[in-house]
Scaffold this motif. Structure first.
Motif, PDB file in Angstrom:
ATOM      1  N   GLU A 167       0.807  -1.221   0.000  1.00 40.58           N
ATOM      2  CA  GLU A 167       0.000   0.000   0.000  1.00 40.58           C
ATOM      3  C   GLU A 167       0.844   1.277   0.000  1.00 40.58           C
ATOM      4  O   GLU A 167       0.524   2.223  -0.747  1.00 40.58           O
ATOM      5  N   PRO A 168       1.917   1.373   0.788  1.00 42.60           N
ATOM      6  CA  PRO A 168       2.711   2.615   0.697  1.00 42.60           C
ATOM      7  C   PRO A 168       3.369   2.804  -0.657  1.00 42.60           C
ATOM      8  O   PRO A 168       3.576   3.949  -1.094  1.00 42.60           O
ATOM      9  N   ILE A 169       3.695   1.718  -1.350  1.00 49.33           N
ATOM     10  CA  ILE A 169       4.248   1.851  -2.705  1.00 49.33           C
ATOM     11  C   ILE A 169       3.173   2.368  -3.652  1.00 49.33           C
ATOM     12  O   ILE A 169       3.445   3.181  -4.546  1.00 49.33           O
ATOM     13  N   GLY A 170       1.933   1.916  -3.462  1.00 47.47           N
ATOM     14  CA  GLY A 170       0.836   2.471  -4.253  1.00 47.47           C
ATOM     15  C   GLY A 170       0.739   3.974  -4.087  1.00 47.47           C
ATOM     16  O   GLY A 170       0.602   4.723  -5.068  1.00 47.47           O
ATOM     17  N   ALA A 171       0.832   4.443  -2.836  1.00 53.49           N
ATOM     18  CA  ALA A 171       0.793   5.891  -2.590  1.00 53.49           C
ATOM     19  C   ALA A 171       1.979   6.586  -3.246  1.00 53.49           C
ATOM     20  O   ALA A 171       1.846   7.697  -3.785  1.00 53.49           O
ATOM     21  N   ALA A 172       3.154   5.939  -3.211  1.00 55.01           N
ATOM     22  CA  ALA A 172       4.344   6.531  -3.826  1.00 55.01           C
ATOM     23  C   ALA A 172       4.161   6.704  -5.329  1.00 55.01           C
ATOM     24  O   ALA A 172       4.548   7.738  -5.903  1.00 55.01           O
ATOM     25  N   LEU A 186       9.903   9.399   2.120  1.00 51.70           N
ATOM     26  CA  LEU A 186       9.387   8.429   3.077  1.00 51.70           C
ATOM     27  C   LEU A 186       7.867   8.510   3.039  1.00 51.70           C
ATOM     28  O   LEU A 186       7.284   9.551   3.367  1.00 51.70           O
ATOM     29  N   ILE A 187       7.247   7.442   2.583  1.00 48.83           N
ATOM     30  CA  ILE A 187       5.794   7.363   2.523  1.00 48.83           C
ATOM     31  C   ILE A 187       5.272   6.881   3.874  1.00 48.83           C
ATOM     32  O   ILE A 187       5.674   5.819   4.357  1.00 48.83           O
ATOM     33  N   THR A 194      -3.325  -0.413   9.956  1.00 48.58           N
ATOM     34  CA  THR A 194      -1.870  -0.532   9.997  1.00 48.58           C
ATOM     35  C   THR A 194      -1.198   0.806   9.728  1.00 48.58           C
ATOM     36  O   THR A 194      -1.782   1.704   9.118  1.00 48.58           O
ATOM     37  N   ALA A 195       0.047   0.912  10.198  1.00 48.69           N
ATOM     38  CA  ALA A 195       0.918   2.029   9.859  1.00 48.69           C
ATOM     39  C   ALA A 195       2.067   1.454   9.039  1.00 48.69           C
ATOM     40  O   ALA A 195       2.837   0.633   9.545  1.00 48.69           O
ATOM     41  N   ASP A 196       2.168   1.851   7.773  1.00 45.98           N
ATOM     42  CA  ASP A 196       3.148   1.298   6.851  1.00 45.98           C
ATOM     43  C   ASP A 196       4.040   2.408   6.316  1.00 45.98           C
ATOM     44  O   ASP A 196       3.561   3.511   6.022  1.00 45.98           O
ATOM     45  N   PHE A 197       5.320   2.075   6.138  1.00 48.87           N
ATOM     46  CA  PHE A 197       6.294   3.075   5.713  1.00 48.87           C
ATOM     47  C   PHE A 197       7.198   2.485   4.636  1.00 48.87           C
ATOM     48  O   PHE A 197       7.601   1.328   4.708  1.00 48.87           O
ATOM     49  N   ASP A 375      14.083  13.797   1.685  1.00 44.94           N
ATOM     50  CA  ASP A 375      13.623  15.093   1.156  1.00 44.94           C
ATOM     51  C   ASP A 375      12.179  15.383   1.545  1.00 44.94           C
ATOM     52  O   ASP A 375      11.833  16.527   1.872  1.00 44.94           O
ATOM     53  N   THR A 376      11.321  14.353   1.465  1.00 43.36           N
ATOM     54  CA  THR A 376       9.887  14.571   1.606  1.00 43.36           C
ATOM     55  C   THR A 376       9.275  13.486   2.488  1.00 43.36           C
ATOM     56  O   THR A 376       9.598  12.304   2.343  1.00 43.36           O
ATOM     57  N   LEU A 377       8.420  13.893   3.381  1.00 42.49           N
ATOM     58  CA  LEU A 377       7.603  12.988   4.185  1.00 42.49           C
ATOM     59  C   LEU A 377       6.179  13.103   3.664  1.00 42.49           C
ATOM     60  O   LEU A 377       5.550  14.160   3.767  1.00 42.49           O
ATOM     61  N   TYR A 378       5.702  12.027   3.069  1.00 40.10           N
ATOM     62  CA  TYR A 378       4.408  12.052   2.381  1.00 40.10           C
ATOM     63  C   TYR A 378       3.395  11.274   3.211  1.00 40.10           C
ATOM     64  O   TYR A 378       3.538  10.067   3.422  1.00 40.10           O
ATOM     65  N   PHE A 379       2.364  11.968   3.704  1.00 37.31           N
ATOM     66  CA  PHE A 379       1.341  11.358   4.547  1.00 37.31           C
ATOM     67  C   PHE A 379       0.132  10.950   3.712  1.00 37.31           C
ATOM     68  O   PHE A 379      -0.374  11.733   2.894  1.00 37.31           O
ATOM     69  N   THR A 380      -0.337   9.747   3.943  1.00 39.43           N
ATOM     70  CA  THR A 380      -1.606   9.300   3.379  1.00 39.43           C
ATOM     71  C   THR A 380      -2.260   8.360   4.380  1.00 39.43           C
ATOM     72  O   THR A 380      -1.642   7.920   5.345  1.00 39.43           O
ATOM     73  N   GLY A 381      -3.536   8.053   4.164  1.00 36.56           N
ATOM     74  CA  GLY A 381      -4.294   7.249   5.117  1.00 36.56           C
ATOM     75  C   GLY A 381      -4.978   8.141   6.133  1.00 36.56           C
ATOM     76  O   GLY A 381      -4.386   9.108   6.637  1.00 36.56           O
TER      77      GLY A 381
END
Length: 424
Positions: A167-172, A186-187, A194-197, A375-381
């Protein structure tokens, strides 16, 4: 006379079956990536209501509305939480009939497929399903069984070929479509369960590559999500109004099992069993907190557990935006209002926040990436909006800029990108 090129419709969809909400995406020219699933909205809450009066089934927001309207029946929510547990091979009684939990999940996932096909006018036989980094923490056998169960259900409802993407790769992949230059990202995907990174190198040039293995520097996940924050808030701040942690006349503490059942979406219906009621009547005679126990008895006899869980969830959302909120608990007692503060919410969830923060720290070490390189912290969920959790993760990455993606749609949109790449 020139003719317009024929539109190439995709053969596959990306399906994000979430603990709280689900989406379906497809990568079709001139169409929204996310498919409207209910009343024009891209999200379908992962809920099913079995209406006893009409012997019918409703899904999503309609399911919750039927329950709150007082229709006789059973509401089931947080269905994904069943994967990887012993419950998945069991069954429950619905309207006088035995219903297997696998069949319950199949009914919902089949509904997702049907609605997506109706909305797009296409039949989807291929799909990329999202999956968390870990369905089950620290148990590879149970984790593998959870994925195999979900795959079997996908084939059961009519998908001819399917595969998985984290799922975090999908967001990426969704975020990457917005980039003009390379970033190390970092996604942070924190959903209902769940909390996935993931730490990923992303760029417009890298997006064209067929194989992205070298761009993925590391994954980590922990089985903590929005429903765990609901549970902690419920137990610390709401369940005491029903007698949780109260004392009996003999000095013993009130048995806690019924409160734990009521505080978790996928176990609420267990609180309505005959044995639970018998045990409650037994301890009631020796209870000191009679007013609170009367509320608990009323809640169980009226099967209002999901109503209370919705109130707690709404309070969590409110406290993510404000320092104070009021919770109207009129079904427990006329005019009963509970005042809740963000400080109390933070205290109740401190342990959860620290465990998630520890997961991020371990990921950086395991990936060999110093925290100032991100560089970037990308939040989703949806649960990534909890302020104390977001602040804890951001503090671990002082050089990274924080970006909020589509909290409920990034994964499904990214899975659509992957589905187009894999299946055309």
């Amino acid at each position: 006379m020139a003719t317009s090129p024929m539109i190439q419709y995709p053969r596959a969809c990306g399906l994000d079956f979430g603990t709280s909400n689900s989406t379906v995406g497809w990568l079709c020219p001139d169409s929204p990536v996310l498919v409207p699933l209910e009343d024009g909205r891209a999200t379908l809450p992962s809920a099913v209501f079995f209406n006893a009066d009409e012997d019918s089934i409703s899904f999503g927001r309609a399911a919750m509305a039927d329950y709150l309207d007082g229709c006789e029946g059973r509401l089931m929510r947080a269905l994904k939480s069943l994967l990887g547990t012993g419950l998945i091979d069991g069954h429950t009684e619905v309207n006088g009939r035995a219903l297997g939990f696998r069949d319950l999940l199949a009914s919902f996932i089949g509904e997702l497929k049907t609605r997506a096909e109706r909305a797009t006018g296409r039949q989807f036989e291929h799909a990329v399903f999202g999956r968390p980094v870990h369905f089950v923490d620290d148990d590879p056998v149970a984790d593998r069984k959870a994925q195999e169960t979900l795959a079997a259900i996908a084939y059961q409802v009519g998908f001819r070929e399917m595969s998985f993407q984290l799922e975090p790769i999908g967001a990426a992949l969704h975020y990457e479509r917005t980039l003009a230059s390379e970033e190390l990202v970092l996604i942070a995907d924190i959903g209902g369960g769940t909390a996935d990174f993931s730490i990923v190198r992303l760029s417009p040039e890298r997006a064209r590559a067929a194989e992205r293995g070298e761009d993925l520097l590391g994954n980590a996940g922990i089985h903590i999500g929005g429903t765990d924050f609901d549970r902690a808030l419920s137990l610390d701040c709401v369940m005491p109004m029903l007698g949780y942690r109260s004392r009996l006349r003999n000095g013993a503490v009130m048995p806690a099992s019924v409160y734990f059942q009521l505080a978790a979406w996928h176990t609420i219906n267990l609180a309505y069993g005959r044995q639970v009621w018998a045990d409650l009547q037994h301890v009631y005679r020796g209870a000191l907190a009679r007013t609170e126990l009367d509320r608990l008895c009323q809640l169980i006899s009226r099967r209002d557990g999901h109503w209370l869980a919705m109130k707690v969830e709404q309070a969590k959302i409110a406290l993510s935006a404000a320092d104070q909120t009021q919770v109207a608990l009129e079904r427990l007692a006329p005019g009963l209002i509970l005042e809740l503060s963000r400080a109390a919410f933070s205290a109740a969830t401190e342990g959860l926040v620290e465990r998630v923060g520890g997961c991020v720290a371990s990921l950086l070490v395991d990936a060999g990436v110093s925290r100032d390189r991100i560089d970037t912290l990308y939040f989703t969920g949806g649960a990534s909006g909890v302020p104390q959790l977001r602040a804890r993760i951001a503090a671990a990455l002082p050089s990274a800029r924080s970006i909020e993606g589509d909290l409920y749609g990034s994964i499904g949109a990214g899975l659509a990108v992957e589905a187009a790449r894999r299946y055309g």
